[in-house]
Design an enzyme around this catalytic site. Sequence first.
Site, mmCIF file in Angstrom:
data_model
loop_
_atom_site.group_PDB
_atom_site.id
_atom_site.type_symbol
_atom_site.label_atom_id
_atom_site.label_comp_id
_atom_site.label_asym_id
_atom_site.label_seq_id
_atom_site.Cartn_x
_atom_site.Cartn_y
_atom_site.Cartn_z
ATOM 1 N N GLU A 159 0.808 -1.221 0.000
ATOM 2 C CA GLU A 159 0.000 0.000 0.000
ATOM 3 C C GLU A 159 0.844 1.274 0.000
ATOM 4 O O GLU A 159 0.580 2.226 0.737
ATOM 5 C CB GLU A 159 -0.973 -0.018 1.193
ATOM 6 N N GLU B 139 -6.944 -9.580 -2.781
ATOM 7 C CA GLU B 139 -7.625 -9.612 -1.476
ATOM 8 C C GLU B 139 -9.118 -9.375 -1.669
ATOM 9 O O GLU B 139 -9.717 -8.498 -1.045
ATOM 10 C CB GLU B 139 -7.044 -8.550 -0.535
#
Length: 547
Positions: free
Chosen positions: A318, A423
Site C-alpha cells: 500500500e 484480497e
Amino acid sequence: MKPLYKGGIIQNGEFNNGLMGWSTRRDIKAGIRKSASGNKFAVVQGARSSPLGTGGAAASPSHSVYQKIQMKGDTHYSLSAWLRVSAGTAHVRAVVKAPNGENITAGAIDAQSGCWTMLKGGMTARAYHYGQGEVFFESDAPVDIWVDSVSLQPFSFEEWDAHARQSANKARRSTVKIVARGPDGQPMANANVSIQLLRAGFPFGNAMTKEILGNPAYEKWFFSRFTVATMENEMKWYGTEWAQNQEDYRTPDAMMALAQRYGVKVRGHNVFWDDQSSQLKWVMPMNLNQLKAAMQKRLKNVVSRYAGRLIHWDVVNENLHFNFFETKLGPNASPLIYQQVGQIDHTAILFMNEFNTLEQPMDPNGTPTKYVAKMKLIQGYPGNGGFKFGVGLESHFTTPNLPYMRGALDTLAQLKLPIWMTEVDVVKGPNQVKFLEQVLREGYAHPGVQGIVMWAAWHPYGCYVMCLTDNSFKNLPVGDLVDKLIAEWKTHKTSPATDANGMVELDLAHGDYKLTVDHPSQTTAVSHTMTVDAGSAASEHIISVKT
C-alpha cells in the site's frame, strides 16, 4: 486516438465541428485549438469561480466543456477521453451528472501539461437514472482542462455480461484436437476419451490463518478448493517479530509446509507495510540508523527464509496511500526495497499491492494512472531492470462499478505485467453474493488478470469482512457462490467419442489434464497427460494417442 465506439452517444467527440453539441458553465470561455498535426480539441479558460490565494471563499472546481446526454436506467456506460491540463499536473475527474442531480465519478487520472493521457472508466445507471444527464470533467486544481476524443457507450446488463462471457472463454479456454490411432497407426473411430482435470490453470485462492494448523476440518475445506494461499497476518513483520530481536517463524513455517504438502502455491504477504498505523511499537521511536538496521535484518531474514518457495512478494504494501518508509528514508525507499528483495529472491514476482485502484474511482490516491507512475518509478530505478514485477489489486468492494473496473484493468494492462486481484471481498449486505459474483466474473474475464485470491480467511470469532463458511465449515451463501464459479470454470465434456477420422475436438479450460483412451477392440486403455494453455489452438495443437 479516435474515440472508442466512434464516440457512442457523444456528439462531436473529436471536436472536428467546433463546439457543436457542447456547452460551458457561466463565465467560462471555451474554444477549439489545433495541434501542429491538425488535431482539434476543446480548451476552457477561467474555469473557476474564485482563484486560489485570493482570500475569498473556497474556489469551485475547474470545469471542462460539458454535453447533455439522454440516459437509460439499468445500463452500464463505458466512458473514455483524452485529457491535458494547461500547467503542471492535476487530478482530473470524469463526472456523469445523473437526471436526479447526482454527480457520479466515472474515473480519474493525473493529467499533465506536457502530454495527453487517456482516461478509461464508466458508471452504472440505476433504474431511477432515466432522463437527461450531463458528462464533463473537473479538477480541484486551478487549471484549464483540455479535452479530446470523448466517448460514452451504453450497454445493457445483458450485453455487458455476454461480453464478459465471451472474453472469459477466449482468455481462459482453448480448443484442442485429440487423435486416437490404433496399433496399425490408423485413426480409430468410436474410441472413448475420458478427461480428468488434474490442476486448473487459472490460479484461484484465498487467505488462510494459523487456525488451519491442527484443524483437519478447516484444512480439508481450504485445500479441496483453492490452488493459491496467502497468509493473512502470519508472515507480516508484526507476525514474526512482535518483540524486538525475538523472531519466531514457527507459525508461517508450519503454514508454508502445509500448503506445499497439498501443492498449493503461496503469496508472500508482506515484507513491509507503508502504513504508519501498522508499524510495530518498538519501530516507531527509532532514529534513522536504528530503523535502517532493523529493516535490513527484517528484509534479509524473511526473504532469504522463503526465497524460491513463494510465487510472489508484496514488497512494500500500500505504498500509494501511505509513505511511512518514504518519510524516514526518502522518496526512493520503495524502489530500493524492491531491489534488495529481488537480489535475494530471484524467482518470486515483486508486487505492488494496493487498494481502491479497482474499487473506488473517487479515491485520488489510488488511481490507475498513479499506480502506473509508481510502478514505472520502481521499475526504472537503477539496478531494477532485471526483476519481475506484478500488479496487485486488493479489490475490497462495497458496490462495484463494473465499467470503471474494466476501464481500470485496461489501463493497468498497458504495463504488460501480470495482474492479480489479491484480497477480494465484498462488504456484508443484501447484495453481497450478487456483487461478489460480478467482481469475480469481471476479473476472470479480463485477459490481463492472471490470478484471483479471496480475502476471506476463517476465524472462529469472525472474518475480516466476508466469511465463506461457518464455524462448522458449512458454506455460507458467498461460499456456495465461490464453489459454483470454481466448478463452472472447470467444466468440460467428460467422455466424448472420436469420429470416423479418429478425432475429437474438445473445448477445455486451461489446466493440466489426464486423457484415457479406450476402445472395444483393445484390451487395455492408454493414458496421456497434457497441458492446455493459451497456445493450444486447434490448428496448432494436435495430440496423437496410440492405443
